[in-house]
Design a protein around this motif. Structure first.
Motif, PDB file in Angstrom:
ATOM      1  N   LYS A  24     -63.662 -17.672  18.336  1.00 39.22           N
ATOM      2  CA  LYS A  24     -64.419 -16.945  17.318  1.00 39.22           C
ATOM      3  C   LYS A  24     -65.503 -17.823  16.711  1.00 39.22           C
ATOM      4  CE  LYS A  24     -63.702 -14.118  13.221  1.00 39.22           C
ATOM      5  NZ  LYS A  24     -62.722 -13.594  12.280  1.00 39.22           N
ATOM      6  N   GLU A  25     -65.194 -19.098  16.514  1.00 39.78           N
ATOM      7  CA  GLU A  25     -66.157 -20.021  15.916  1.00 39.78           C
ATOM      8  C   GLU A  25     -67.245 -20.445  16.888  1.00 39.78           C
ATOM      9  OE1 GLU A  25     -62.746 -20.634  15.929  1.00 39.78           O
ATOM     10  OE2 GLU A  25     -62.520 -19.632  14.017  1.00 39.78           O
ATOM     11  N   GLY A  26     -67.048 -20.189  18.163  1.00 38.62           N
ATOM     12  CA  GLY A  26     -67.967 -20.671  19.181  1.00 38.62           C
ATOM     13  C   GLY A  26     -69.333 -20.045  19.181  1.00 38.62           C
ATOM     14  N   CYS A  27     -69.491 -18.885  18.586  1.00 41.31           N
ATOM     15  CA  CYS A  27     -70.767 -18.181  18.628  1.00 41.31           C
ATOM     16  C   CYS A  27     -71.598 -18.426  17.380  1.00 41.31           C
ATOM     17  CB  CYS A  27     -70.537 -16.698  18.863  1.00 41.31           C
ATOM     18  SG  CYS A  27     -69.899 -16.414  20.515  1.00 41.31           S
ATOM     19  N   LEU A  28     -71.533 -19.647  16.885  1.00 42.45           N
ATOM     20  CA  LEU A  28     -72.324 -20.052  15.736  1.00 42.45           C
ATOM     21  C   LEU A  28     -73.317 -21.125  16.172  1.00 42.45           C
ATOM     22  CD1 LEU A  28     -69.491 -20.525  13.089  1.00 42.45           C
ATOM     23  CD2 LEU A  28     -70.920 -18.509  13.410  1.00 42.45           C
ATOM     24  N   VAL A  29     -74.516 -21.053  15.634  1.00 49.69           N
ATOM     25  CA  VAL A  29     -75.514 -22.097  15.848  1.00 49.69           C
ATOM     26  C   VAL A  29     -75.975 -22.528  14.469  1.00 49.69           C
ATOM     27  CG1 VAL A  29     -77.781 -22.651  16.765  1.00 49.69           C
ATOM     28  CG2 VAL A  29     -76.233 -21.215  18.088  1.00 49.69           C
ATOM     29  N   ASP A  30     -75.812 -23.792  14.177  1.00 46.36           N
ATOM     30  CA  ASP A  30     -76.149 -24.318  12.841  1.00 46.36           C
ATOM     31  C   ASP A  30     -75.446 -23.529  11.741  1.00 46.36           C
ATOM     32  OD1 ASP A  30     -77.775 -26.279  13.969  1.00 46.36           O
ATOM     33  OD2 ASP A  30     -79.531 -24.964  13.939  1.00 46.36           O
ATOM     34  N   GLY A  31     -74.201 -23.125  12.014  1.00 46.48           N
ATOM     35  CA  GLY A  31     -73.406 -22.414  11.025  1.00 46.48           C
ATOM     36  C   GLY A  31     -73.735 -20.940  10.877  1.00 46.48           C
ATOM     37  N   LYS A  32     -74.664 -20.436  11.683  1.00 51.34           N
ATOM     38  CA  LYS A  32     -75.061 -19.030  11.602  1.00 51.34           C
ATOM     39  C   LYS A  32     -74.627 -18.301  12.864  1.00 51.34           C
ATOM     40  CE  LYS A  32     -79.050 -20.031   8.745  1.00 51.34           C
ATOM     41  NZ  LYS A  32     -80.496 -20.019   8.663  1.00 51.34           N
ATOM     42  N   LYS A  33     -74.092 -17.089  12.675  1.00 55.06           N
ATOM     43  CA  LYS A  33     -73.649 -16.282  13.802  1.00 55.06           C
ATOM     44  C   LYS A  33     -74.857 -15.857  14.645  1.00 55.06           C
ATOM     45  CE  LYS A  33     -70.985 -12.274  14.995  1.00 55.06           C
ATOM     46  NZ  LYS A  33     -69.586 -12.052  15.065  1.00 55.06           N
ATOM     47  N   LEU A  34     -74.699 -15.914  15.952  1.00 55.24           N
ATOM     48  CA  LEU A  34     -75.763 -15.477  16.841  1.00 55.24           C
ATOM     49  C   LEU A  34     -75.932 -13.971  16.762  1.00 55.24           C
ATOM     50  CD1 LEU A  34     -75.001 -17.591  20.023  1.00 55.24           C
ATOM     51  CD2 LEU A  34     -76.652 -18.052  18.228  1.00 55.24           C
ATOM     52  N   LYS A  35     -77.170 -13.505  16.905  1.00 60.10           N
ATOM     53  CA  LYS A  35     -77.450 -12.069  16.873  1.00 60.10           C
ATOM     54  C   LYS A  35     -76.949 -11.382  18.137  1.00 60.10           C
ATOM     55  CE  LYS A  35     -81.633 -12.631  14.152  1.00 60.10           C
ATOM     56  NZ  LYS A  35     -83.084 -12.494  14.152  1.00 60.10           N
ATOM     57  N   GLY A  36     -77.004 -12.077  19.231  1.00 61.89           N
ATOM     58  CA  GLY A  36     -76.593 -11.519  20.512  1.00 61.89           C
ATOM     59  C   GLY A  36     -76.549 -12.613  21.554  1.00 61.89           C
ATOM     60  N   TYR A  37     -76.212 -12.233  22.747  1.00 63.73           N
ATOM     61  CA  TYR A  37     -76.180 -13.212  23.817  1.00 63.73           C
ATOM     62  C   TYR A  37     -76.638 -12.550  25.103  1.00 63.73           C
ATOM     63  CZ  TYR A  37     -71.466 -11.254  24.616  1.00 63.73           C
ATOM     64  OH  TYR A  37     -70.401 -10.426  24.845  1.00 63.73           O
ATOM     65  N   PRO A  38     -77.189 -13.327  25.998  1.00 64.94           N
ATOM     66  CA  PRO A  38     -77.222 -14.781  25.899  1.00 64.94           C
ATOM     67  C   PRO A  38     -78.256 -15.274  24.889  1.00 64.94           C
ATOM     68  CG  PRO A  38     -78.368 -14.102  27.878  1.00 64.94           C
ATOM     69  CD  PRO A  38     -77.788 -12.854  27.264  1.00 64.94           C
ATOM     70  N   THR A  39     -77.904 -16.346  24.244  1.00 69.15           N
ATOM     71  CA  THR A  39     -78.817 -17.113  23.411  1.00 69.15           C
ATOM     72  C   THR A  39     -78.761 -18.536  23.916  1.00 69.15           C
ATOM     73  OG1 THR A  39     -78.506 -15.707  21.473  1.00 69.15           O
ATOM     74  CG2 THR A  39     -79.353 -17.930  21.080  1.00 69.15           C
ATOM     75  N   TRP A  40     -79.900 -19.073  24.241  1.00 68.30           N
ATOM     76  CA  TRP A  40     -80.000 -20.429  24.769  1.00 68.30           C
ATOM     77  C   TRP A  40     -80.507 -21.327  23.660  1.00 68.30           C
ATOM     78  CZ3 TRP A  40     -78.528 -20.558  29.863  1.00 68.30           C
ATOM     79  CH2 TRP A  40     -78.543 -19.342  30.546  1.00 68.30           C
ATOM     80  N   VAL A  41     -79.854 -22.450  23.451  1.00 68.72           N
ATOM     81  CA  VAL A  41     -80.365 -23.464  22.529  1.00 68.72           C
ATOM     82  C   VAL A  41     -80.636 -24.681  23.397  1.00 68.72           C
ATOM     83  CG1 VAL A  41     -79.967 -24.839  20.462  1.00 68.72           C
ATOM     84  CG2 VAL A  41     -79.017 -22.521  20.633  1.00 68.72           C
ATOM     85  N   ILE A  42     -81.898 -24.917  23.648  1.00 59.52           N
ATOM     86  CA  ILE A  42     -82.312 -25.973  24.579  1.00 59.52           C
ATOM     87  C   ILE A  42     -83.199 -26.944  23.816  1.00 59.52           C
ATOM     88  CG2 ILE A  42     -83.464 -26.499  26.750  1.00 59.52           C
ATOM     89  CD1 ILE A  42     -82.918 -23.614  27.618  1.00 59.52           C
ATOM     90  N   GLY A  43     -82.802 -28.197  23.799  1.00 59.81           N
ATOM     91  CA  GLY A  43     -83.579 -29.202  23.087  1.00 59.81           C
ATOM     92  C   GLY A  43     -83.753 -28.860  21.622  1.00 59.81           C
ATOM     93  N   TYR A  52     -84.309 -15.925  33.813  1.00 61.55           N
ATOM     94  CA  TYR A  52     -84.110 -16.362  35.190  1.00 61.55           C
ATOM     95  C   TYR A  52     -83.977 -17.877  35.197  1.00 61.55           C
ATOM     96  CZ  TYR A  52     -85.532 -11.695  36.659  1.00 61.55           C
ATOM     97  OH  TYR A  52     -85.607 -10.350  36.835  1.00 61.55           O
ATOM     98  N   PHE A  53     -83.330 -18.401  36.211  1.00 65.02           N
ATOM     99  CA  PHE A  53     -83.145 -19.851  36.310  1.00 65.02           C
ATOM    100  C   PHE A  53     -84.477 -20.588  36.292  1.00 65.02           C
ATOM    101  CE2 PHE A  53     -78.999 -18.832  38.575  1.00 65.02           C
ATOM    102  CZ  PHE A  53     -78.243 -19.050  37.438  1.00 65.02           C
ATOM    103  N   ASP A  54     -85.483 -20.055  36.982  1.00 74.31           N
ATOM    104  CA  ASP A  54     -86.780 -20.745  36.999  1.00 74.31           C
ATOM    105  C   ASP A  54     -87.412 -20.786  35.604  1.00 74.31           C
ATOM    106  OD1 ASP A  54     -87.248 -17.961  37.198  1.00 74.31           O
ATOM    107  OD2 ASP A  54     -89.120 -18.238  38.301  1.00 74.31           O
ATOM    108  N   GLU A  55     -87.185 -19.757  34.793  1.00 81.65           N
ATOM    109  CA  GLU A  55     -87.677 -19.772  33.410  1.00 81.65           C
ATOM    110  C   GLU A  55     -86.981 -20.863  32.603  1.00 81.65           C
ATOM    111  OE1 GLU A  55     -88.697 -15.556  31.729  1.00 81.65           O
ATOM    112  OE2 GLU A  55     -86.846 -15.422  32.912  1.00 81.65           O
ATOM    113  N   LEU A  56     -85.661 -20.992  32.776  1.00 82.10           N
ATOM    114  CA  LEU A  56     -84.917 -22.029  32.061  1.00 82.10           C
ATOM    115  C   LEU A  56     -85.369 -23.412  32.485  1.00 82.10           C
ATOM    116  CD1 LEU A  56     -81.386 -20.385  32.197  1.00 82.10           C
ATOM    117  CD2 LEU A  56     -82.911 -20.534  30.213  1.00 82.10           C
ATOM    118  N   MET A  57     -85.604 -23.604  33.769  1.00 73.11           N
ATOM    119  CA  MET A  57     -86.063 -24.907  34.244  1.00 73.11           C
ATOM    120  C   MET A  57     -87.461 -25.216  33.711  1.00 73.11           C
ATOM    121  SD  MET A  57     -83.584 -26.350  35.676  1.00 73.11           S
ATOM    122  CE  MET A  57     -84.516 -27.790  36.127  1.00 73.11           C
ATOM    123  N   GLU A  58     -88.315 -24.208  33.605  1.00 76.67           N
ATOM    124  CA  GLU A  58     -89.651 -24.419  33.048  1.00 76.67           C
ATOM    125  C   GLU A  58     -89.547 -24.846  31.577  1.00 76.67           C
ATOM    126  OE1 GLU A  58     -93.819 -22.020  32.221  1.00 76.67           O
ATOM    127  OE2 GLU A  58     -92.359 -21.171  33.611  1.00 76.67           O
TER     128      GLU A  58
END
Length: 72
Positions: A24-43, A52-58
């Motif tokens: 249940k606690e896993g879907c928090l980012v900086d203590g705030k609940k995510l609006k939906g998923y997938p949500t990527w936090v990159i860098g 798409y994978f190519d978008e993530l790699m870009e």
């Protein structure tokens, strides 16, 4: 499939309640609940929605080269 470089920037958290490793606690980012998923936090940047994978790699390449995660 994405390679080791991708996971230098990405930690995976399961947000589907029927998913493997879900907490249940896993879907928090900086203590705030995510609006939906997938949500990527990159860098440290939050990017919402399916990608798409190519978008993530870009995004990773942009961050490695000092550019914004997503360029217009």
């Amino acid at each position: 499939m994405l390679g080791d470089k991708f996971y230098e920037y990405v930690d995976y958290t399961e947000c589907a309640s029927d998913g493997v490793g879900w907490t249940k606690e896993g879907c928090l980012v900086d203590g705030k609940k995510l609006k939906g998923y997938p949500t990527w936090v990159i860098g440290g940047e939050k990017i919402e929605g399916e990608r798409y994978f190519d978008e993530l790699m870009e995004i990773v390449e942009n961050l490695e080269n000092g550019r914004p995660a997503e360029m217009d």
